[in-house]
Design an enzyme around this catalytic site. Structure first.
Site, PDB file in Angstrom:
ATOM      1  N   THR A 216       0.854  -1.311  -0.069  1.00 47.19           N
ATOM      2  CA  THR A 216       0.139   0.019  -0.151  1.00 47.19           C
ATOM      3  C   THR A 216       0.976   1.298   0.017  1.00 47.19           C
ATOM      4  OG1 THR A 216      -1.763  -1.151   1.000  1.00 47.19           O
ATOM      5  CG2 THR A 216      -1.899   1.002   1.107  1.00 47.19           C
ATOM      6  N   GLU A 432      15.866 -23.272  29.703  1.00 49.67           N
ATOM      7  CA  GLU A 432      16.422 -22.375  28.951  1.00 49.67           C
ATOM      8  C   GLU A 432      17.634 -22.543  28.487  1.00 49.67           C
ATOM      9  OE1 GLU A 432      14.447 -20.492  26.956  1.00 49.67           O
ATOM     10  OE2 GLU A 432      12.547 -20.837  28.328  1.00 49.67           O
TER      11      GLU A 432
END
Length: 618
Positions: A216, A432
């Site tokens: 756009t 983690e």
């Protein structure tokens, strides 16, 4: 630009308002013409008679049944008599002398005319309001009818070239797309330059790319560069509840465009009306298909030399009808892809022009930290950085603000309010670190950028991997290593605590999905170079029906076995890495519990300390 005119609805509302104001003004005037003075004393009829007998009454005014009295000293009074009674008879009957009555100054005021008009106004005022109400309703109905007749009119907006500020200088990172569109703009500005060579103006330009890549924005830049009328409309604005409205709006849009040629029509999200015909439940009479048929007809009409270019944007080119994509309709297909490293740096430079960026900020480093970011993502990143700097009352945007914004955009804001228990914090830390150590040691995985046990979004912790360069091709080795890294947290929990938690559910889902794609889409399994399943183009049934099985149950069983084989192999290899580096993982995890965050440089020092090679072969 066309001059705006007042709609019938505004006229009807104004007319009704004027009618009410006039009626109220007349009523106020009539009331003001008969004022009542609160200073006049109101007395009884008997007292009036006594005053006449005493000879102190100077003048009397009879207004219907009201007696207005003026005394000799100038004082004014008022009294009331019975309807039809004669004041002279009243005075005679009450014993007032005849000579006193004869000398009394009496004036009779005619109130019949004023009473007539007041009564008439009061009687007709309700009728005036009723008539005004019906006029208002009739005007409203007429306006609604005009709107109904106007359903077939196009809702396209004309971009004002003087107010449009976007141009090609505001667009970065899409050099090829800009070159294609600059050619279109030049064609419109200098048509003889091309027609002299026998070239014909392209009829359509289709901008294809993922959301946020700047389709756009490119269209707005064309509007800013082209010195021709620019009509813009969304694909969803063509379709209404009533059959035939969309086709009528298409005809009206192209009629306006031809009157203003040369010009450009931009249809955003054309897949709303340009989907493959036959995919709907309404057959050939489906409203969307009628709209598409009209677009096809207008773009491939018998008229030539109209110099009307149709631009369209979509992120779903796979669902568009083939007739829409053939040459003669959309001649140009401009791919607006996710920007690469150099393009991301250019985009960051564009969006940082109006922001006070610190001199220490390296936009190239930020570009390397944001692989996969689109132009909209990068704009949002710098906007979040500006907001963060403003909240902290800074005068410019620094490296810390941008790095914090990158993590916020990727993983969500920090949720410091979520307090983990001691056991949960320990499990999260080992989970983690398991991801990070396995990923750091396998050659197919990207390097570790940061490890954190601060909650972000829905996750309790995060391990951030960042690629050293943009990659477009991925090997089987890379996918197998990524599956091992995804299983690193699961295996770390399993070996350290003897059990697993629900924290690994998302990792297992991603690992399984990747393994399935390796088998069914990439031909990386023992089943050979075969693609299993195909995408269904009949998308009206929904996303759940978007995959069509084109293989037997026996093959489906083999696919499941191959997926499990990939997962089992990765699980076994991950167990070996975790078991051999258990002390390293424990040390990093304990420090992570204390610090909550470990950076890339800090993480690398642990490997140097334990003399562990950073990359292993499978």
């Amino acid at each position: 630009m066309p001059i705006l005119k007042k709609s019938p609805s505004n006229k009807s509302k104004n007319g009704f308002t004027y009618l009410i104001v006039i009626a109220l003004a007349i009523t106020a005037f009539m009331l003001m013409s008969n004022p009542t003075n609160e200073n006049i004393e109101e007395i009884s009829l008997n007292k009036f008679v006594e005053e006449v007998k005493a000879g102190i009454v100077h003048h009397v005014v009879l207004a219907d049944n009201t007696i207005q009295i003026e005394l000799a000293d100038g004082k004014k009074q008022t009294s009331q008599k019975e309807p039809g009674a004669d004041i002279y008879s009243i005075l005679e009957k009450t014993g007032v002398k005849e000579d006193t009555i004869a000398t009394l100054s009496v004036t009779i005021e005619d109130t019949a005319g004023d009473k007539f008009w007041i009564d008439l106004l009061i009687s007709f005022l309700p009728f005036i309001f009723i008539i005004g109400f019906f006029l208002f309703m009739m005007r409203s109905a007429q306006n609604s009818n005009n709107q109904a007749m106007g359903f077939g009119k196009s809702k396209a907006k004309i971009v004002d070239k003087e107010k449009e500020k976007t141009n090609f200088n505001n667009v970065a990172g899409v050099k090829e797309a800009k070159a294609e569109l600059e050619e279109i703009v030049d064609f419109l500005k200098k048509p003889q330059k091309y027609t002299s060579m026998g070239a014909k103006i392209p009829k359509g330009v289709l901008l294809i790319g993922p959301p946020g890549t700047g389709k756009t924005l490119l269209a707005r830049a064309v509007a800013g560069e082209a010195e021709v009328p620019f009509f813009t409309i969304s694909g969803s604005e063509f379709v209404e509840m009533f059959v035939g409205v969309g086709a009528s709006r298409v005809r009206d849009l192209f009629k306006k465009a031809k009157r203003n040629s040369p010009c450009i029509i931009f249809i955003d999200e054309i897949d709303a009306v340009g989907r493959h015909r036959g995919a709907g439940m309404g057959g050939g009479h489906d409203e969307r298909e009628q709209t598409l048929n009209q677009i096809l007809s207008e773009m491939d009409g018998f008229e030539t030399g109209t110099n009307v270019i149709v631009m369209a944007a979509t992120n779903r080119p796979d669902v568009l009808d083939p007739a829409l994509l053939r040459p003669g309709r959309f001649d140009r297909r401009v791919v607006v892809d996710v920007p690469d490293l150099e393009a991301r740096k250019e985009i960051l430079e564009v969006h940082s022009r109006n922001k006070p960026i610190s001199k220490s900020v390296d936009l190239g480093k930020i570009a390397r930290q944001t692989p996969g970011f689109t132009g909209a993502d990068l704009e949002n990143l710098l906007n979040e950085s500006a907001i963060l700097a403003a909240k902290q009352n800074k005068k410019n945007i620094g490296n810390h603000d941008i790095e914090e914004s990158v993590e916020k955009v990727l993983m969500g804001p920090e949720r410091k309010s979520r307090v983990l228990s001691k056991d949960e914090k320990r499990i999260t830390a080992f989970h983690e670190v398991g991801h990070a150590v396995v990923g750091q040691m396998l050659p197919g995985c990207d390097k570790v950028r940061k490890i954190s046990i601060i909650s972000r979004g829905m996750s309790l912790g995060s391990t951030w991997f960042i690629p050293s360069e943009d990659k477009h091709l991925h090997s089987k080795q890379k996918f197998e290593d990524e599956i091992c890294s995804l299983l690193g947290g699961y295996v770390a929990e399993e070996i350290t605590f003897g059990q697993v938690t629900t924290g690994a559910s998302n990792d297992l889902e991603r690992a399984t999905t990747l393994a399935r794609r390796m088998v069914t889409e990439f031909g990386m399994s023992d089943l050979g170079p075969v693609i299993f399943g195909e995408k269904n183009k009949e998308v009206f049934l929904g996303k759940d029906f978007g995959h069509v099985r084109n293989y037997s149950e026996e093959v489906a069983s083999e696919i499941d076995k191959q997926i499990k084989r990939f997962i089992d192999r990765a699980h076994k290899h991950t167990e070996t890495i975790i078991a051999k580096n258990k002390k390293l993982i424990e040390e990093i995890a304990e420090d992570l519990i204390r610090k909550e965050t470990i950076t890339e440089a800090e993480f690398a020092k642990y490997f140097e300390k334990h003399k562990v090679p950073k990359k292993l072969s499978v």
